[in-house]
Design a protein around this motif. Structure first.
Motif, PDB file in Angstrom:
ATOM      1  N   ARG A 105       0.702  -1.445   0.123  1.00 20.82           N
ATOM      2  CA  ARG A 105      -0.018   0.043   0.006  1.00 20.82           C
ATOM      3  C   ARG A 105       0.633   1.048  -0.055  1.00 20.82           C
ATOM      4  O   ARG A 105       0.449   2.467  -0.344  1.00 20.82           O
ATOM      5  CB  ARG A 105      -0.899  -0.022   1.248  1.00 20.82           C
ATOM      6  N   ARG A 116      -4.092   7.896  -7.700  1.00 17.98           N
ATOM      7  CA  ARG A 116      -4.295   7.275  -6.362  1.00 17.98           C
ATOM      8  C   ARG A 116      -5.484   7.611  -5.873  1.00 17.98           C
ATOM      9  O   ARG A 116      -6.281   8.341  -6.094  1.00 17.98           O
ATOM     10  CB  ARG A 116      -2.947   8.290  -5.553  1.00 17.98           C
ATOM     11  N   GLU A 119      -6.642   8.969   1.187  1.00 18.53           N
ATOM     12  CA  GLU A 119      -6.381   8.456   2.333  1.00 18.53           C
ATOM     13  C   GLU A 119      -7.647   7.924   3.289  1.00 18.53           C
ATOM     14  O   GLU A 119      -7.697   7.043   3.604  1.00 18.53           O
ATOM     15  CB  GLU A 119      -5.357   9.255   3.402  1.00 18.53           C
ATOM     16  N   TRP A 122      -8.889   4.898   2.035  1.00 23.55           N
ATOM     17  CA  TRP A 122      -8.064   3.488   2.439  1.00 23.55           C
ATOM     18  C   TRP A 122      -8.515   3.167   3.820  1.00 23.55           C
ATOM     19  O   TRP A 122      -8.519   2.182   4.201  1.00 23.55           O
ATOM     20  CB  TRP A 122      -6.526   3.938   2.385  1.00 23.55           C
ATOM     21  N   ARG A 123      -8.948   4.191   4.476  1.00 28.50           N
ATOM     22  CA  ARG A 123      -9.144   3.865   6.058  1.00 28.50           C
ATOM     23  C   ARG A 123     -10.445   3.263   6.033  1.00 28.50           C
ATOM     24  O   ARG A 123     -10.742   2.780   7.173  1.00 28.50           O
ATOM     25  CB  ARG A 123      -9.348   5.542   6.682  1.00 28.50           C
ATOM     26  N   ASP A 127      -8.252  -4.444   5.877  1.00 27.74           N
ATOM     27  CA  ASP A 127      -6.789  -4.547   5.774  1.00 27.74           C
ATOM     28  C   ASP A 127      -6.030  -5.261   4.765  1.00 27.74           C
ATOM     29  O   ASP A 127      -6.318  -6.433   4.521  1.00 27.74           O
ATOM     30  CB  ASP A 127      -6.448  -5.101   7.031  1.00 27.74           C
ATOM     31  N   TYR A 128      -5.439  -4.538   3.854  1.00 26.85           N
ATOM     32  CA  TYR A 128      -4.781  -4.944   2.709  1.00 26.85           C
ATOM     33  C   TYR A 128      -3.195  -5.157   2.856  1.00 26.85           C
ATOM     34  O   TYR A 128      -2.423  -5.287   2.176  1.00 26.85           O
ATOM     35  CB  TYR A 128      -4.984  -4.476   1.436  1.00 26.85           C
TER      36      TYR A 128
END
Length: 145
Positions: A105, A116, A119, A122-123, A127-128
Motif C-alpha cells: 500500500r 491514487r 487516504e 484507504w481508511r 486491511d490489505y
C-alpha cells in the motif's frame, strides 16, 4: 474486489479466476466498463511480486474455464511484457492497458497522482497489509448518458 480511482458509468460482465499455484498465484480478471474520464482500476492481489500476461488473444479463456469448472467463479488480469517509465513504478504495456504493480500500500504513492486513492478511502477499506496492488490505467470510452 477492484477499486476505481475515479467515477465510472457502468461495470458489468465481470469474470474472475484465481488459483494458488504453490509458489505463485494466478489472478485473471475481465470486465466491461463505461467511463467518461481516464481512471485506474486497482486490484488487490496476494503476494509481493507480479507478472503481467496479456490474454487478449485468448478471448475464450473464461468459456474454457467454465467448461472445465462449470460451478466455479472465473476472471482475467491482463498484462504485457513491454515496460516504460511511470513515476517510480515500472509500467507494462498490456494490450489495451498500461499497468503497474505496487508491492505494498505504501508504494501506491509512487503512482501518478490522478490514479491514487485518497487516504479517507484507504481508511474505509479492509486491511490489505499482506497484499500487493495491480493498477491498470483505463482509457475513457464513449457511452450514452
Amino acid at each position: 474486489m477492484c477499486i476505481f480511482s475515479g467515477p465510472v458509468h457502468d461495470v458489468n460482465t465481470t469474470s474472475i479466476f484465481t488459483k494458488d499455484l504453490g509458489d505463485k498465484h494466478a489472478t485473471v480478471y475481465q470486465m466491461k466498463v463505461s467511463l467518461k474520464d481516464s481512471v485506474a482500476m486497482i486490484l488487490p492481489v496476494p503476494g509481493k511480486d507480479l507478472e503481467f500476461l496479456n490474454l487478449e488473444n485468448y478471448p475464450e479463456f473464461f468459456t474454457d474455464m467454465n467448461k472445465l469448472f462449470p460451478n466455479m467463479s472465473r476472471g482475467i488480469s491482463k498484462g504485457g511484457p513491454a515496460a516504460i517509465s511511470f513515476g517510480n513504478l515500472e509500467v507494462h504495456d498490456v494490450g489495451q492497458y498500461i499497468a503497474s504493480f505496487a508491492p505494498t500500500r505504501a508504494d501506491m504513492i509512487r503512482l501518478d497522482p490522478k490514479f491514487r486513492l485518497p487516504e479517507t478511502v484507504w481508511r474505509n477499506l479492509p486491511d490489505y497489509s499482506g497484499f500487493g496492488f495491480a493498477v491498470f490505467q483505463l482509457k475513457a470510452n464513449s457511452y450514452d448518458e
